[in-house]
Write an enzyme that holds these catalytic residues in place. Sequence first.
Site, PDB file in Angstrom:
ATOM      1  N   ASP A  13       0.861  -1.183   0.000  1.00 57.54           N
ATOM      2  CA  ASP A  13       0.000   0.000   0.000  1.00 57.54           C
ATOM      3  C   ASP A  13       0.901   1.238   0.000  1.00 57.54           C
ATOM      4  O   ASP A  13       1.364   1.709   1.040  1.00 57.54           O
ATOM      5  CB  ASP A  13      -0.894  -0.026   1.246  1.00 57.54           C
ATOM      6  CG  ASP A  13      -1.881   1.128   1.286  1.00 57.54           C
ATOM      7  OD1 ASP A  13      -1.688   2.106   0.532  1.00 57.54           O
ATOM      8  OD2 ASP A  13      -2.836   1.052   2.077  1.00 57.54           O
ATOM      9  N   ARG A  16      -0.234   4.411   2.105  1.00 53.88           N
ATOM     10  CA  ARG A  16       0.041   4.227   3.530  1.00 53.88           C
ATOM     11  C   ARG A  16       1.519   4.369   3.845  1.00 53.88           C
ATOM     12  O   ARG A  16       1.939   5.171   4.688  1.00 53.88           O
ATOM     13  CB  ARG A  16      -0.454   2.850   3.974  1.00 53.88           C
ATOM     14  CG  ARG A  16       0.119   2.374   5.304  1.00 53.88           C
ATOM     15  CD  ARG A  16      -0.027   0.872   5.427  1.00 53.88           C
ATOM     16  NE  ARG A  16       0.539   0.348   6.661  1.00 53.88           N
ATOM     17  CZ  ARG A  16       1.779  -0.083   6.780  1.00 53.88           C
ATOM     18  NH1 ARG A  16       2.612  -0.022   5.749  1.00 53.88           N
ATOM     19  NH2 ARG A  16       2.223  -0.568   7.926  1.00 53.88           N
ATOM     20  N   GLY A  58       3.688  -1.650  17.711  1.00 50.06           N
ATOM     21  CA  GLY A  58       3.157  -2.564  16.710  1.00 50.06           C
ATOM     22  C   GLY A  58       4.037  -2.539  15.476  1.00 50.06           C
ATOM     23  O   GLY A  58       3.564  -2.303  14.367  1.00 50.06           O
ATOM     24  N   ASP A 101       6.337  -5.338  19.613  1.00 45.91           N
ATOM     25  CA  ASP A 101       5.252  -6.089  18.977  1.00 45.91           C
ATOM     26  C   ASP A 101       5.109  -7.423  19.689  1.00 45.91           C
ATOM     27  O   ASP A 101       6.108  -8.051  20.048  1.00 45.91           O
ATOM     28  CB  ASP A 101       5.541  -6.332  17.491  1.00 45.91           C
ATOM     29  CG  ASP A 101       4.264  -6.509  16.682  1.00 45.91           C
ATOM     30  OD1 ASP A 101       3.378  -7.265  17.146  1.00 45.91           O
ATOM     31  OD2 ASP A 101       4.153  -5.922  15.605  1.00 45.91           O
ATOM     32  N   ILE A 131       2.535  -3.879  24.864  1.00 46.67           N
ATOM     33  CA  ILE A 131       3.084  -2.660  25.460  1.00 46.67           C
ATOM     34  C   ILE A 131       2.650  -2.532  26.916  1.00 46.67           C
ATOM     35  O   ILE A 131       3.375  -1.968  27.752  1.00 46.67           O
ATOM     36  CB  ILE A 131       2.664  -1.411  24.652  1.00 46.67           C
ATOM     37  CG1 ILE A 131       3.414  -0.177  25.132  1.00 46.67           C
ATOM     38  CG2 ILE A 131       1.146  -1.214  24.706  1.00 46.67           C
ATOM     39  CD1 ILE A 131       4.912  -0.249  24.971  1.00 46.67           C
ATOM     40  N   GLU A 132       1.471  -3.101  27.237  1.00 46.38           N
ATOM     41  CA  GLU A 132       0.988  -3.047  28.615  1.00 46.38           C
ATOM     42  C   GLU A 132       1.796  -3.954  29.540  1.00 46.38           C
ATOM     43  O   GLU A 132       1.753  -3.780  30.769  1.00 46.38           O
ATOM     44  CB  GLU A 132      -0.490  -3.457  28.679  1.00 46.38           C
ATOM     45  CG  GLU A 132      -1.434  -2.506  27.978  1.00 46.38           C
ATOM     46  CD  GLU A 132      -1.605  -2.791  26.494  1.00 46.38           C
ATOM     47  OE1 GLU A 132      -2.490  -2.194  25.868  1.00 46.38           O
ATOM     48  OE2 GLU A 132      -0.828  -3.623  25.952  1.00 46.38           O
ATOM     49  N   GLU A 157       1.166   2.633  13.310  1.00 48.21           N
ATOM     50  CA  GLU A 157       0.105   2.512  12.300  1.00 48.21           C
ATOM     51  C   GLU A 157      -0.983   1.651  12.931  1.00 48.21           C
ATOM     52  O   GLU A 157      -1.018   0.451  12.757  1.00 48.21           O
ATOM     53  CB  GLU A 157       0.687   1.888  11.021  1.00 48.21           C
ATOM     54  CG  GLU A 157      -0.215   2.052   9.802  1.00 48.21           C
ATOM     55  CD  GLU A 157      -1.251   0.959   9.672  1.00 48.21           C
ATOM     56  OE1 GLU A 157      -2.271   1.010  10.408  1.00 48.21           O
ATOM     57  OE2 GLU A 157      -1.043   0.056   8.860  1.00 48.21           O
ATOM     58  N   GLU A 201     -10.126  -1.863  15.045  1.00 50.58           N
ATOM     59  CA  GLU A 201      -8.980  -2.586  15.581  1.00 50.58           C
ATOM     60  C   GLU A 201      -8.817  -2.129  17.010  1.00 50.58           C
ATOM     61  O   GLU A 201      -9.239  -1.043  17.378  1.00 50.58           O
ATOM     62  CB  GLU A 201      -7.693  -2.339  14.774  1.00 50.58           C
ATOM     63  CG  GLU A 201      -7.626  -3.154  13.505  1.00 50.58           C
ATOM     64  CD  GLU A 201      -6.271  -3.020  12.792  1.00 50.58           C
ATOM     65  OE1 GLU A 201      -5.406  -2.295  13.298  1.00 50.58           O
ATOM     66  OE2 GLU A 201      -6.120  -3.641  11.739  1.00 50.58           O
ATOM     67  N   HIS A 203      -5.202  -0.028   1.329  1.00 51.11           N
ATOM     68  CA  HIS A 203      -5.668  -1.364   1.723  1.00 51.11           C
ATOM     69  C   HIS A 203      -6.862  -1.280   2.678  1.00 51.11           C
ATOM     70  O   HIS A 203      -7.561  -2.269   2.888  1.00 51.11           O
ATOM     71  CB  HIS A 203      -4.528  -2.163   2.364  1.00 51.11           C
ATOM     72  CG  HIS A 203      -4.217  -1.783   3.776  1.00 51.11           C
ATOM     73  ND1 HIS A 203      -3.477  -0.671   4.102  1.00 51.11           N
ATOM     74  CD2 HIS A 203      -4.539  -2.369   4.958  1.00 51.11           C
ATOM     75  CE1 HIS A 203      -3.366  -0.583   5.418  1.00 51.11           C
ATOM     76  NE2 HIS A 203      -3.997  -1.606   5.952  1.00 51.11           N
TER      77      HIS A 203
END
Length: 499
Positions: free
Chosen positions: A220, A223, A247, A269, A297-298, A313, A322, A461
């Site tokens: 893409d 993007r 991510g 990630d 990440i938490e 992203e 999401e 996308h």
Amino acid sequence: MSVDSDSDHSFGDWVESGPGTVKCLFCELLYDDVAEAMVHCAKDHNFDLSLAKRKYTMDFYSYIKCINYTRTRIQEDENFNPSTLFEVDPEPWNDDKYLAPVLKDDPWLMIDIDDVVEDEKESESGYTVNFENNQFTLSSEHFSHIQNKIQTVTKQLELKEKELAEAYSQMLQMKDTLTKVLAARPEDSINTASTLNLEDDHGYFGSYSSVDIHYEMLKDKVRTESYCSAILLNTPSFNGKTVLDLGTGSGILSMFMAKAQAAKVFAVDEADILYNATDNFRENGFDDIIVSIKGRIEDVILPVEKVDAIVSEWMGYFLLFESMLDSLIFARDKYLDKKGIMLPNECNLFICGVSDTERYEDILGFWSDVYGFRMPSLRTETLNKAQVEIVPVDRIVTDEYKLCTFDMYTCDTNSTNFKVEFKLNITKTCSMTSIVGYFDSRFDNVNTVILSTAPNCPPTHWKQTVFLLQDPIDVNEVGTKLLPLDWPQKLDAEKFSIF
């Protein structure tokens, strides 16, 4: 990779060598044990494993790969010259695929190369080796040791095969998921939220371990080039800074940041694609700048108290389809410096009206005559699901309406809970068949970049999200049209789900 030492894997298929059971690697001669065959290979075929052990600092696993590589070469080329094997550098067998035995019950794989020596001596490991007298004595203790090593390698191969099978299954699942549509329920107006109804985090992150989805995102250009421009056209903003890539996926955004002279980039990630990203960092010479951190990440702890920028992203279909927004807010509140930068820093959600009777009939009219039968309940099911597709710009029949704006510096987890009653300004007299939703993301800096998924922009996308009306509405371009409050396709992201 961890190996469970309590595995009930049986080694009953493995057999010890006995009189006349060990075949030379290169000819048809048989020997009573591997030591005799090894001496024969050194003398008659110039295949000296003791010399190879010193030259290549060969360990147990390298020895296994060397034997299996040799057998593979012989099978592929009957005229293979073994004397040339140890003349190359680096070793050609340095590939984990050669850990898999070429021959079942291969006695050559039952010895430990670490205990092969040229001179006769009693080693600390319990081996007595005398190549001159063709003696090779192995204690029962170390025979068990070798079996354990073979067991470890076999388990590792089994685990690799299992992981490959799971990855393939996840790839198929992701392909199927992306073909599903969003479920929506009628409300009095628009009610949106960012919650994904996924079975569990394992399924979500597992889907992002598939190479296919990253291929689609990288392909893409709108993007990827938008993020590239937002970073590289504003290099002074990131030069010498510390960045969190939330991510990271394939790692492309981290590498853009490294190219923009960031001092350190933390690529976080939970998905297994992070292993591939780490290889990408090393391959492109960024492994001293980019630090890979696997986990949510938490749950993870960054090695710094604050970062100067967060790039992510996180956007999904219709922006909020999401669950990454909650994670982004968590990362911002915990790690971003008060003067830090968010990329993107603002996202806007839009809708407008569409008139496409041909597409409408193609989707819903099908259920009126299915091989001579009517199926209205399936029409209703189809009606209550949004379609993710590219809407031709000439099908747009209203001005766009901005539903909301998300300021990434100030929004919180409640910001997605909102209702908006809207009016659409009709620009064409026609029969309106659906509402289309889309978003844009802003990267405000010295050089501002805007990433838009609108129908009048180059396709991405994300495409657009289309909500079909229960019945087409005849509209007139004169004035405005207030949509009836009982129209069934209200956009309720709290009810979005993937089946």
